[in-house]
Structure formats: C-alpha cells, structure tokens
Design an enzyme around this catalytic site. Structure first.
Site, PDB file in Angstrom:
ATOM      1  N   ASN A 236      52.709 -14.637  28.157  1.00 52.17           N
ATOM      2  CA  ASN A 236      53.688 -13.569  27.927  1.00 52.17           C
ATOM      3  C   ASN A 236      55.049 -14.133  28.342  1.00 52.17           C
ATOM      4  O   ASN A 236      55.319 -14.299  29.527  1.00 52.17           O
ATOM      5  CB  ASN A 236      53.291 -12.358  28.783  1.00 52.17           C
ATOM      6  CG  ASN A 236      54.226 -11.182  28.585  1.00 52.17           C
ATOM      7  OD1 ASN A 236      55.265 -11.305  27.932  1.00 52.17           O
ATOM      8  ND2 ASN A 236      53.876 -10.055  29.157  1.00 52.17           N
TER       9      ASN A 236
ATOM     10  N   ARG B 156      51.774 -13.069  23.468  1.00 49.73           N
ATOM     11  CA  ARG B 156      52.328 -11.728  23.250  1.00 49.73           C
ATOM     12  C   ARG B 156      53.623 -11.899  22.460  1.00 49.73           C
ATOM     13  O   ARG B 156      54.520 -12.644  22.891  1.00 49.73           O
ATOM     14  CB  ARG B 156      52.615 -11.052  24.585  1.00 49.73           C
ATOM     15  CG  ARG B 156      53.318  -9.734  24.384  1.00 49.73           C
ATOM     16  CD  ARG B 156      53.802  -9.152  25.671  1.00 49.73           C
ATOM     17  NE  ARG B 156      54.500  -7.912  25.396  1.00 49.73           N
ATOM     18  CZ  ARG B 156      55.567  -7.505  26.061  1.00 49.73           C
ATOM     19  NH1 ARG B 156      56.065  -8.225  27.050  1.00 49.73           N
ATOM     20  NH2 ARG B 156      56.154  -6.387  25.756  1.00 49.73           N
TER      21      ARG B 156
ATOM     22  N   HIS C  33      54.878  -1.502  23.092  1.00 45.95           N
ATOM     23  CA  HIS C  33      53.723  -1.343  23.997  1.00 45.95           C
ATOM     24  C   HIS C  33      52.432  -1.093  23.216  1.00 45.95           C
ATOM     25  O   HIS C  33      51.482  -0.491  23.732  1.00 45.95           O
ATOM     26  CB  HIS C  33      53.887  -0.148  24.967  1.00 45.95           C
ATOM     27  CG  HIS C  33      55.040  -0.248  25.910  1.00 45.95           C
ATOM     28  ND1 HIS C  33      55.885   0.805  26.168  1.00 45.95           N
ATOM     29  CD2 HIS C  33      55.485  -1.269  26.674  1.00 45.95           C
ATOM     30  CE1 HIS C  33      56.799   0.443  27.041  1.00 45.95           C
ATOM     31  NE2 HIS C  33      56.583  -0.833  27.368  1.00 45.95           N
TER      32      HIS C  33
ATOM     33  N   HIS D 257      52.363   5.502  28.327  1.00 38.97           N
ATOM     34  CA  HIS D 257      52.562   4.229  29.027  1.00 38.97           C
ATOM     35  C   HIS D 257      53.858   4.384  29.817  1.00 38.97           C
ATOM     36  O   HIS D 257      54.958   4.315  29.262  1.00 38.97           O
ATOM     37  CB  HIS D 257      52.657   3.081  28.005  1.00 38.97           C
ATOM     38  CG  HIS D 257      52.925   1.740  28.634  1.00 38.97           C
ATOM     39  ND1 HIS D 257      51.984   0.739  28.677  1.00 38.97           N
ATOM     40  CD2 HIS D 257      54.020   1.251  29.252  1.00 38.97           C
ATOM     41  CE1 HIS D 257      52.490  -0.306  29.304  1.00 38.97           C
ATOM     42  NE2 HIS D 257      53.736  -0.027  29.655  1.00 38.97           N
ATOM     43  N   LEU D 258      53.721   4.632  31.133  1.00 44.31           N
ATOM     44  CA  LEU D 258      54.894   4.916  31.970  1.00 44.31           C
ATOM     45  C   LEU D 258      55.052   3.796  32.989  1.00 44.31           C
ATOM     46  O   LEU D 258      54.312   3.718  33.968  1.00 44.31           O
ATOM     47  CB  LEU D 258      54.726   6.269  32.673  1.00 44.31           C
ATOM     48  CG  LEU D 258      54.350   7.463  31.777  1.00 44.31           C
ATOM     49  CD1 LEU D 258      54.162   8.718  32.613  1.00 44.31           C
ATOM     50  CD2 LEU D 258      55.393   7.686  30.694  1.00 44.31           C
TER      51      LEU D 258
ATOM     52  N   ASN E 278      58.159   0.404  33.978  1.00 41.95           N
ATOM     53  CA  ASN E 278      59.587   0.150  34.015  1.00 41.95           C
ATOM     54  C   ASN E 278      60.184   0.494  32.648  1.00 41.95           C
ATOM     55  O   ASN E 278      61.219   1.123  32.535  1.00 41.95           O
ATOM     56  CB  ASN E 278      59.810  -1.309  34.390  1.00 41.95           C
ATOM     57  CG  ASN E 278      61.164  -1.493  34.972  1.00 41.95           C
ATOM     58  OD1 ASN E 278      61.832  -0.527  35.358  1.00 41.95           O
ATOM     59  ND2 ASN E 278      61.601  -2.723  35.010  1.00 41.95           N
TER      60      ASN E 278
ATOM     61  N   ARG F  85      66.856   2.026  31.228  1.00 41.99           N
ATOM     62  CA  ARG F  85      67.201   2.386  29.843  1.00 41.99           C
ATOM     63  C   ARG F  85      67.326   3.899  29.711  1.00 41.99           C
ATOM     64  O   ARG F  85      66.564   4.642  30.330  1.00 41.99           O
ATOM     65  CB  ARG F  85      66.113   1.880  28.884  1.00 41.99           C
ATOM     66  CG  ARG F  85      66.161   0.396  28.686  1.00 41.99           C
ATOM     67  CD  ARG F  85      64.977  -0.093  27.869  1.00 41.99           C
ATOM     68  NE  ARG F  85      64.101  -0.915  28.668  1.00 41.99           N
ATOM     69  CZ  ARG F  85      62.881  -1.303  28.291  1.00 41.99           C
ATOM     70  NH1 ARG F  85      62.401  -0.944  27.134  1.00 41.99           N
ATOM     71  NH2 ARG F  85      62.153  -2.061  29.076  1.00 41.99           N
TER      72      ARG F  85
ATOM     73  N   ARG G 239      59.251   3.970  43.037  1.00 42.09           N
ATOM     74  CA  ARG G 239      58.889   4.132  44.456  1.00 42.09           C
ATOM     75  C   ARG G 239      60.114   4.423  45.324  1.00 42.09           C
ATOM     76  O   ARG G 239      60.089   5.289  46.194  1.00 42.09           O
ATOM     77  CB  ARG G 239      58.181   2.874  44.968  1.00 42.09           C
ATOM     78  CG  ARG G 239      56.746   2.805  44.517  1.00 42.09           C
ATOM     79  CD  ARG G 239      56.182   1.434  44.671  1.00 42.09           C
ATOM     80  NE  ARG G 239      56.837   0.485  43.764  1.00 42.09           N
ATOM     81  CZ  ARG G 239      56.339  -0.693  43.450  1.00 42.09           C
ATOM     82  NH1 ARG G 239      55.206  -1.087  43.971  1.00 42.09           N
ATOM     83  NH2 ARG G 239      56.969  -1.496  42.611  1.00 42.09           N
TER      84      ARG G 239
ATOM     85  N   GLY H  88      52.305   5.546  35.509  1.00 40.31           N
ATOM     86  CA  GLY H  88      51.166   6.350  35.037  1.00 40.31           C
ATOM     87  C   GLY H  88      49.918   6.143  35.872  1.00 40.31           C
ATOM     88  O   GLY H  88      49.134   7.077  36.085  1.00 40.31           O
TER      89      GLY H  88
ATOM     90  N   GLU I  31      46.845  -5.388  28.972  1.00 36.17           N
ATOM     91  CA  GLU I  31      47.325  -5.974  27.724  1.00 36.17           C
ATOM     92  C   GLU I  31      46.847  -7.418  27.573  1.00 36.17           C
ATOM     93  O   GLU I  31      46.534  -7.867  26.471  1.00 36.17           O
ATOM     94  CB  GLU I  31      48.863  -5.925  27.693  1.00 36.17           C
ATOM     95  CG  GLU I  31      49.378  -4.507  27.503  1.00 36.17           C
ATOM     96  CD  GLU I  31      50.808  -4.310  27.983  1.00 36.17           C
ATOM     97  OE1 GLU I  31      51.005  -4.266  29.216  1.00 36.17           O
ATOM     98  OE2 GLU I  31      51.709  -4.212  27.148  1.00 36.17           O
TER      99      GLU I  31
HETATM  100  P1  AMP Z   1      55.252  -1.595  35.235  1.00 36.86           P
HETATM  101  O1  AMP Z   1      56.462  -1.828  34.384  1.00 36.86           O
HETATM  102  O2  AMP Z   1      54.070  -1.105  34.457  1.00 36.86           O
HETATM  103  O3  AMP Z   1      54.925  -2.740  36.139  1.00 36.86           O
HETATM  104  O4  AMP Z   1      55.615  -0.373  36.219  1.00 36.86           O
HETATM  105  C1  AMP Z   1      56.652  -0.478  37.170  1.00 36.86           C
HETATM  106  C2  AMP Z   1      56.953   0.918  37.701  1.00 36.86           C
HETATM  107  O5  AMP Z   1      55.781   1.442  38.347  1.00 36.86           O
HETATM  108  C3  AMP Z   1      58.051   0.919  38.753  1.00 36.86           C
HETATM  109  O6  AMP Z   1      58.947   1.988  38.510  1.00 36.86           O
HETATM  110  C4  AMP Z   1      57.301   1.164  40.032  1.00 36.86           C
HETATM  111  O7  AMP Z   1      58.065   1.833  40.979  1.00 36.86           O
HETATM  112  C5  AMP Z   1      56.162   2.051  39.558  1.00 36.86           C
HETATM  113  N1  AMP Z   1      55.099   2.085  40.554  1.00 36.86           N
HETATM  114  C6  AMP Z   1      54.289   1.081  40.946  1.00 36.86           C
HETATM  115  N2  AMP Z   1      53.498   1.487  41.981  1.00 36.86           N
HETATM  116  C7  AMP Z   1      53.846   2.771  42.257  1.00 36.86           C
HETATM  117  C8  AMP Z   1      53.421   3.746  43.215  1.00 36.86           C
HETATM  118  N3  AMP Z   1      52.496   3.466  44.097  1.00 36.86           N
HETATM  119  N4  AMP Z   1      53.992   4.968  43.182  1.00 36.86           N
HETATM  120  C9  AMP Z   1      54.971   5.245  42.289  1.00 36.86           C
HETATM  121  N5  AMP Z   1      55.419   4.382  41.377  1.00 36.86           N
HETATM  122  C10 AMP Z   1      54.865   3.158  41.345  1.00 36.86           C
END
Ligand code: AMP
Length: 397
Positions: free
Chosen positions: A7, A91, A180, A206-207, A209, A239, A283, A331, A382
């Site tokens: 990736n 990817r 995604h 899919h929630l 970044n 974004r 977080r 998510g 993925e």
């Molecule tokens: P990703 O792009 O899928 O890696 O997701 C990143 C997002 O997931 C960031 O906004 C992180 O703050 C959030 N995230 C990861 N762990 C947690 C958690 N324990 N509680 C709340 N948000 C989280």
C-alpha cells in the site's frame, strides 16, 4: 502460496506478507519518510522482535529493496528465497471507469493506471512507482492491482451522475466514483455471512481518518458518500465532507486563494481539526470534549450527525435495511460515537445493546436478538482482501 501486499503513499509504503494457507501474516511493516530526511523502516516479523532501521531511503525503488532484504534477512526475515513470494498485490486508489474488479498487471493495465493519474494526482503516482520498483527488483513475480473504486462500479448512472452539464462527464469523466471499496466489500461480505443472507440490504460505515458510507443491495453498491475524489460525504479528520459548492468560489474570492490553496483548506485544514482546532484524531477530540472544550464537543456532534444523515438517506434509497456495519479506526473503537449514532435509529427498529457495544476492535453485534435492523462492528482487513484477490487471479480463478 505467499502474497506480498503493498500500500504505497507519496512518502510511505506499508506492507504485509501473507501465508495464504491459513491466511496468516508472516511479517508486516512500514517505510516512512521516503525521499525525506529521517527515513526509516519498521519491520515486524511474526513471532520475532520488531526491527527499526533508520537509513537514507530516497525513493520507492530503494524502499522495496529494503523491504525484500528484511523479509530475506537471516535474523529478522521470514523467507529464505525471493521465489517464496508468489505474487504481489498492490492497492490502487483510482481505477476510474475502466476497472470494475481486480486484475493482473500487464503493460496495458499499467498504462491505464498512469492515464488515470489525471483523476487521482496524489494517489496513483506512488503506486505506479511501487509497481515499477517491483518489476525491477522482483522480475517475473505476478502482480495484481486491487482498486479502491472497483467495488463501487456497480452504481447506476442515476447515482453516479452529478447535476452538471453532461459534456463534463463525457469530456473529463466527472462523476461519482467512491473509495474505500476494498473495505466496504470485505465487511459487507462478512455481514452477509453473519446474517446468513446473500441478498441483504446493508449500509457499511467505514469511519476512520477518511470516512465513507456505502449502500449495498445484494452485494452491489447502490450509492456511496465519497464522490469524484475522497473529499465529499462524512466530516473527516482534516477533510470537510459535504459543503455548499458555492462556498469554494466565495472563499477563493474573499481570501485570494488559488485552486491549490483552496484544495488544501478543504483537504488538510477542515473536518474534525477545522471545527475543533484541537486535532484530526478522534481520541483527542473526545478527550478535549470531555474536559469541556465546546468546539471539540460540537465537532463530535457534526461528525455523528453526518453519519446519521447518510444512514437515513441510504435506508431510504435502499427502501429498507437489514443491517448496518461500523468499521475502521472510529467505527471499530469509538464506543460513544457508535452509541450516539445508534440513539437516532429507533425509526429503523434498532434495539441497541449498550453492553455489547462496550468493546473495541472486535467483531460484535451491538443490537439485541430480534432487533429489526441489526448492527455490527466488524474489523476491516483491506490487506487480506487484496491478498485473496491476488491469490485468486494468480491461480486463474
Ligand atoms: P483509521 O484511519 O481507520 O486508522 O482510523 C483512525 C481514526 O480512528 C482516528 O481518528 C482515531 O482517533 C480513531 N480511533 C482509533 N482508536 C480509537 C479509540 N479507541 N477511540 C476512538 N477513536 C479511535
């Protein structure tokens, strides 16, 4: 069969080597700051100690060479010969209208991915560099392209067309593509399995970044929230998601911004970061909101509202919904955000299970038995999906 999944980002390269027999990860790692000062590789072989190498990594070709040498290393390595890598899965962010599924990479496929740079100027070029570097360093190993856009290619014209003059679609392919896709495909297939229903109506959220939501009917995408680029839809880390398009020209005129500067505002300075002024990271926003930071609290509310908004829109478009899935960093882990979103779903007959929801990073149903619409948190994978596609294509399936 062992499959190397890559990736590639503009200055990074993530990799995982899978043993497809048990779908286990033999090693994974990350090359960071390619072409920048302080470049390094972090290599995590299964069952062995993690290694960190800080060295000059001027380009993707050197990065791939370093990854291969770590995979083969007598101490940190997990294979003895490069021949043990049977295929590489890449990817690819944008497959345009050309690619509706994954495919083996040949000269024509690579030329088409290059042509599509026009639609994904930031995302496709690093992948092209990685494909060329693999050609150079891993002569003859088959390579497969897995596109983020491919799963969404089932969208009908009435969901992918914008209300713009049709000739812009004909001339520049300005339309909704969706992103995604590999994640939406992975979790919706798993959700179908859990429901024991192939023709299910599913909304996948899919929630992370970057965030997107998809409406899926019988395994096919009907609609999705990311559009021409990964900018539209849900409020994201940096974004803006949906805004009135007139704001763009208004701000450009008021602030004297050129297209690149305006693009940066919407892609890098907006979203959770833009509203809260705290961070793009959920977080930190949750932490700040809990301490009474009002902008952080409202940023959380805007995020949750946009998710509720799209779930409602897609339940209507699908004319009903069997299940909703939460996946990716937020998510899978944000217990409060999931609970707040689900609190607005009574009208779908959701019987929310707060106790089941009280967990992170696990596959779990967060509705009670008998809930009219069922809700699951399903960790996405993925990389595994890319490896599965690569294996199937190399085996001629
Ligand atoms: P990703 O792009 O899928 O890696 O997701 C990143 C997002 O997931 C960031 O906004 C992180 O703050 C959030 N995230 C990861 N762990 C947690 C958690 N324990 N509680 C709340 N948000 C989280």
């Amino acid at each position: 069969m062992n499959i190397l999944v890559l990736n590639s980002g503009s200055s990074s390269l993530k990799y995982q080597l899978f043993d497809m027999q048990g779908e286990t990860v033999m090693a994974k790692g990350l090359v960071e700051k390619i072409g920048l000062e302080g470049s390094e590789l972090t290599h995590s072989p299964a069952g062995k100690d993690k290694v960190n190498i800080v060295t000059d990594i001027p380009n993707h070709s050197v990065a791939i060479e370093l990854v291969i040498s770590e995979l083969l290393d007598p101490v940190h390595g997990v294979i003895r010969d490069m021949k043990e890598i049977n295929a590489v899965g890449h990817r690819v962010v944008h497959g345009g209208q050309t690619f509706c599924k994954s495919c083996l990479i040949d000269t024509n496929v690579l030329a088409e991915i290059e042509r599509l740079v026009e639609l994904a100027p930031l995302h496709n070029p690093p992948t092209i560099l990685a494909i060329r570097a693999c050609e150079e360093k891993m002569h003859g190993v088959p390579m497969v392209a897995v596109f983020d856009t491919a799963f969404h290619q089932t969208m009908p014209a009435y969901t992918y067309l914008y209300g713009l003059p049709y000739h812009y679609y004909e001339k520049y392919q300005v339309r909704r593509y969706g992103f995604h896709g590999t994640s939406h495909r992975f979790v919706s297939a798993r959700c179908s399995e859990l429901l024991g229903k192939k023709d299910a109506k599913i909304i996948t959220c899919h929630l992370g970044n970057g965030s997107s939501i998809a409406a899926i009917n019988n395994g096919k995408v009907l609609d999705t929230s990311m559009c021409f680029t990964p900018l539209q839809g849900i409020l994201m880390g940096t974004r803006c998601g949906d805004i009135d398009p007139a704001i763009v020209t208004f701000l450009m005129a008021k602030e004297g911004l050129d297209p690149k500067a305006m693009d940066d505002v919407m892609n890098k300075e907006s979203g959770l970061l833009g509203i809260s002024g705290v961070s793009p990271d959920m977080r930190y926003i949750e932490e700040a909101a809990a301490k009474g930071n009002e902008r952080a609290a409202v940023a959380l509310k805007v995020f949750e509202k946009t998710v509720v908004h799209y779930i409602g829109a897609y339940a209507a478009e699908l004319n009903g919904v069997d299940a909703i899935v939460f996946t990716a960093g937020i998510g899978e882990n944000a217990i409060n955000a999931r609970a707040n979103i689900c609190a607005n779903l009574d009208y779908l007959g959701v019987d929310f299970d707060a106790e089941a929801n009280n967990c992170r990073g696990q596959e779990v149903e967060i509705t009670r038995p008998g809930s009219k619409t069922r809700i699951f948190a399903i960790p996405t994978n993925e990389e595994l999906m890319i490896a599965r596609d690569a294996q199937a294509l190399v085996q001629g399936k």
